[in-house]
Design a protein around this motif. Sequence first.
Motif, PDB file in Angstrom:
ATOM      1  N   LEU C   7       0.873  -1.534  -0.089  1.00 28.72           N
ATOM      2  CA  LEU C   7      -0.189  -0.089  -0.096  1.00 28.72           C
ATOM      3  C   LEU C   7       0.948   0.888   0.192  1.00 28.72           C
ATOM      4  N   LEU C   8       1.335   2.266  -1.539  1.00 30.71           N
ATOM      5  CA  LEU C   8       2.047   3.234  -1.497  1.00 30.71           C
ATOM      6  C   LEU C   8       1.116   4.545  -0.785  1.00 30.71           C
ATOM      7  N   TYR C   9       1.690   4.957   0.703  1.00 32.89           N
ATOM      8  CA  TYR C   9       1.329   6.599   0.298  1.00 32.89           C
ATOM      9  C   TYR C   9       1.566   7.856  -0.401  1.00 32.89           C
ATOM     10  N   ILE C  10       1.140   7.998  -0.740  1.00 34.85           N
ATOM     11  CA  ILE C  10       1.300   9.550  -1.565  1.00 34.85           C
ATOM     12  C   ILE C  10      -0.092  10.670  -1.027  1.00 34.85           C
ATOM     13  N   THR C  11       1.597  12.299  -1.467  1.00 31.74           N
ATOM     14  CA  THR C  11       0.770  13.044  -0.552  1.00 31.74           C
ATOM     15  C   THR C  11       0.694  13.629  -2.824  1.00 31.74           C
ATOM     16  N   THR C  12      -0.342  14.360  -2.785  1.00 28.44           N
ATOM     17  CA  THR C  12       0.096  15.234  -4.061  1.00 28.44           C
ATOM     18  C   THR C  12      -0.699  16.973  -4.023  1.00 28.44           C
ATOM     19  N   LYS C  13      -0.430  18.027  -5.156  1.00 30.72           N
ATOM     20  CA  LYS C  13      -1.286  19.009  -4.426  1.00 30.72           C
ATOM     21  C   LYS C  13      -2.691  19.688  -4.221  1.00 30.72           C
ATOM     22  N   ALA C  18      -4.177  14.620  -7.916  1.00 32.73           N
ATOM     23  CA  ALA C  18      -3.869  12.768  -7.627  1.00 32.73           C
ATOM     24  C   ALA C  18      -4.649  12.073  -8.522  1.00 32.73           C
ATOM     25  N   ARG C  19      -5.778  11.983  -9.248  1.00 34.23           N
ATOM     26  CA  ARG C  19      -6.464  11.903  -9.927  1.00 34.23           C
ATOM     27  C   ARG C  19      -5.687  11.216 -11.883  1.00 34.23           C
ATOM     28  N   THR C  20      -4.690  12.318 -12.263  1.00 33.98           N
ATOM     29  CA  THR C  20      -4.559  12.060 -12.777  1.00 33.98           C
ATOM     30  C   THR C  20      -2.801  10.916 -12.648  1.00 33.98           C
ATOM     31  N   ILE C  21      -2.594  11.037 -11.722  1.00 40.09           N
ATOM     32  CA  ILE C  21      -1.011   9.710 -11.434  1.00 40.09           C
ATOM     33  C   ILE C  21      -1.969   8.612 -11.336  1.00 40.09           C
ATOM     34  N   GLY C  22      -3.433   8.801 -10.520  1.00 39.98           N
ATOM     35  CA  GLY C  22      -4.014   7.383  -9.832  1.00 39.98           C
ATOM     36  C   GLY C  22      -4.364   6.632 -11.665  1.00 39.98           C
ATOM     37  N   GLN C  23      -5.346   7.758 -12.822  1.00 41.45           N
ATOM     38  CA  GLN C  23      -5.386   6.659 -13.456  1.00 41.45           C
ATOM     39  C   GLN C  23      -4.211   6.604 -14.066  1.00 41.45           C
ATOM     40  N   LYS C  24      -3.480   7.101 -14.959  1.00 40.18           N
ATOM     41  CA  LYS C  24      -2.581   6.277 -15.682  1.00 40.18           C
ATOM     42  C   LYS C  24      -1.727   5.202 -14.741  1.00 40.18           C
ATOM     43  N   LEU C  25      -1.273   4.807 -13.212  1.00 33.88           N
ATOM     44  CA  LEU C  25      -1.007   4.097 -12.817  1.00 33.88           C
ATOM     45  C   LEU C  25      -1.634   2.806 -13.144  1.00 33.88           C
ATOM     46  N   VAL C  26      -3.263   2.997 -12.394  1.00 34.08           N
ATOM     47  CA  VAL C  26      -4.231   2.324 -12.987  1.00 34.08           C
ATOM     48  C   VAL C  26      -4.195   1.051 -14.868  1.00 34.08           C
ATOM     49  N   GLN C  28      -2.231   1.575 -17.143  1.00 36.78           N
ATOM     50  CA  GLN C  28      -0.573   0.736 -17.860  1.00 36.78           C
ATOM     51  C   GLN C  28      -0.501  -0.002 -16.388  1.00 36.78           C
ATOM     52  N   ASP C  29      -1.403  -0.569 -15.640  1.00 37.80           N
ATOM     53  CA  ASP C  29      -1.387  -2.208 -15.091  1.00 37.80           C
ATOM     54  C   ASP C  29      -0.193  -1.416 -13.996  1.00 37.80           C
ATOM     55  N   LEU C  30       0.591  -0.771 -13.385  1.00 36.00           N
ATOM     56  CA  LEU C  30       1.357  -0.481 -12.593  1.00 36.00           C
ATOM     57  C   LEU C  30       0.397  -0.806 -11.045  1.00 36.00           C
ATOM     58  N   ALA C  31      -0.587  -0.346 -11.447  1.00 39.37           N
ATOM     59  CA  ALA C  31      -1.440  -0.239  -9.951  1.00 39.37           C
ATOM     60  C   ALA C  31      -2.692  -1.112  -9.703  1.00 39.37           C
ATOM     61  N   ALA C  32      -3.024  -2.189  -8.962  1.00 40.28           N
ATOM     62  CA  ALA C  32      -4.502  -2.747  -9.525  1.00 40.28           C
ATOM     63  C   ALA C  32      -5.912  -1.582  -9.012  1.00 40.28           C
ATOM     64  N   CYS C  33      -5.341  -0.378  -7.965  1.00 37.92           N
ATOM     65  CA  CYS C  33      -6.080  -0.150  -8.027  1.00 37.92           C
ATOM     66  C   CYS C  33      -5.625   1.528  -7.099  1.00 37.92           C
ATOM     67  N   ALA C  34      -6.201   3.257  -7.376  1.00 36.99           N
ATOM     68  CA  ALA C  34      -6.251   3.792  -6.567  1.00 36.99           C
ATOM     69  C   ALA C  34      -7.521   4.207  -5.518  1.00 36.99           C
ATOM     70  N   ASN C  35      -6.799   5.079  -4.210  1.00 34.17           N
ATOM     71  CA  ASN C  35      -7.802   5.390  -3.872  1.00 34.17           C
ATOM     72  C   ASN C  35      -7.793   6.549  -2.897  1.00 34.17           C
ATOM     73  N   ILE C  36      -8.306   7.980  -3.517  1.00 36.00           N
ATOM     74  CA  ILE C  36      -8.044   9.166  -2.914  1.00 36.00           C
ATOM     75  C   ILE C  36      -9.044   9.763  -2.211  1.00 36.00           C
ATOM     76  N   LEU C  37      -8.284  10.537  -1.313  1.00 37.11           N
ATOM     77  CA  LEU C  37      -8.546  10.735   0.315  1.00 37.11           C
ATOM     78  C   LEU C  37      -8.451  12.666  -0.131  1.00 37.11           C
ATOM     79  N   VAL C  57      -4.266  13.086  -0.727  1.00 39.48           N
ATOM     80  CA  VAL C  57      -3.603  11.706  -0.190  1.00 39.48           C
ATOM     81  C   VAL C  57      -4.846  11.045  -1.249  1.00 39.48           C
ATOM     82  N   LEU C  58      -3.271  10.409  -1.996  1.00 37.27           N
ATOM     83  CA  LEU C  58      -3.631   8.802  -2.480  1.00 37.27           C
ATOM     84  C   LEU C  58      -3.435   7.380  -2.632  1.00 37.27           C
TER      85      LEU C  58
END
Lengths: 113, 113, 113
Positions: C7-13, C18-26, C28-37, C57-58
């Motif tokens: 579980l990676l914990y990332i902060t974004t501005k 967060a959406r742009t990064i999370g979407q790109k990773l999913v 490209q199958d580099l992440a199974a899912c992204a959760n944004i708070l 928080v991503l």
Amino acid sequence: MYKNLRLLYITTKDLEEARTIGQKLVEQDLAACANILDGMESIYKWKGELQHDQECVLLIKTHYSRVKKVTRMIKDMHSYECPAIISLTITEDEGNQEYLEWLEKTSKQPFEM
Amino acid sequence: MYKNLRLLYITTKDLEEARTIGQKLVEQDLAACANILDGMESIYKWKGELQHDQECVLLIKTHYSRVKKVTRMIKDMHSYECPAIISLTITEDEGNQEYLEWLEKTSKQPFEM
Amino acid sequence: MYKNLRLLYITTKDLEEARTIGQKLVEQDLAACANILDGMESIYKWKGELQHDQECVLLIKTHYSRVKKVTRMIKDMHSYECPAIISLTITEDEGNQEYLEWLEKTSKQPFEM
């Protein structure tokens, strides 16, 4: 003193589902407490297509001895076929020891003869 | 390179308390940073009765050498008799190494002769 | 069965980043899912002065084999010079096994001859 405590990270479809599950687990002493963070946005793929959903995060603090039963109960109560239930190990001997003792006392499965 | 960093998960009675505690820890270089998530709902039992509360989540990133002092300071400043302070170990050698180095440099207790 | 999930914990501005990064990773199958708070408040020091920021928080669930590539991609896409990317190890053999299998299948780097 080795305590074997866990922080479970679960996602639910909405606040209501998180409340229902969290309350049931605490009522039955399968978790010491539940913390709910609403308004989570999730991104994942379904059948090759990107999905964006609104979900809710449910955090459960419990003892290792309860994790299997907690997992079964969440799966039974949850609206998803395959709910996200992941476990993080709480680091031993750090943080508020009185609180960790309360977690252990409240949620550890009693020894049965 | 072994860094021994921690993510502490703390709950507070409200946003103001989280800010006061987080700011004090960062000011005194006992934590590299604090992240606050407001609007958390908690469920637990008190004297056998289910309780629902509104609380706030305070996440603290710091070095292992500071965890005991951070815990003492939070207990001193906190309005609860037994505040939730749990520790999660940040996995070594993963994530942004420059950021981990900054965490270590900022929060590790200086060696004293 | 050893799964090696993170579980990676990332902060974004902000939420958009967060959406742009999370979407790109999913995607490209580099992440199974992204959760944004969204709506996180951060406190840290910059050149000796206390800073208060609004961030997002991503959370990224992925396999160990992807952590280095995910970290590089986040650093490339991120607006910060030194973004917070920390890794938490998902405890083995606990939680919903079908979900952990889905995480592994979706995000583990394929074996290449």
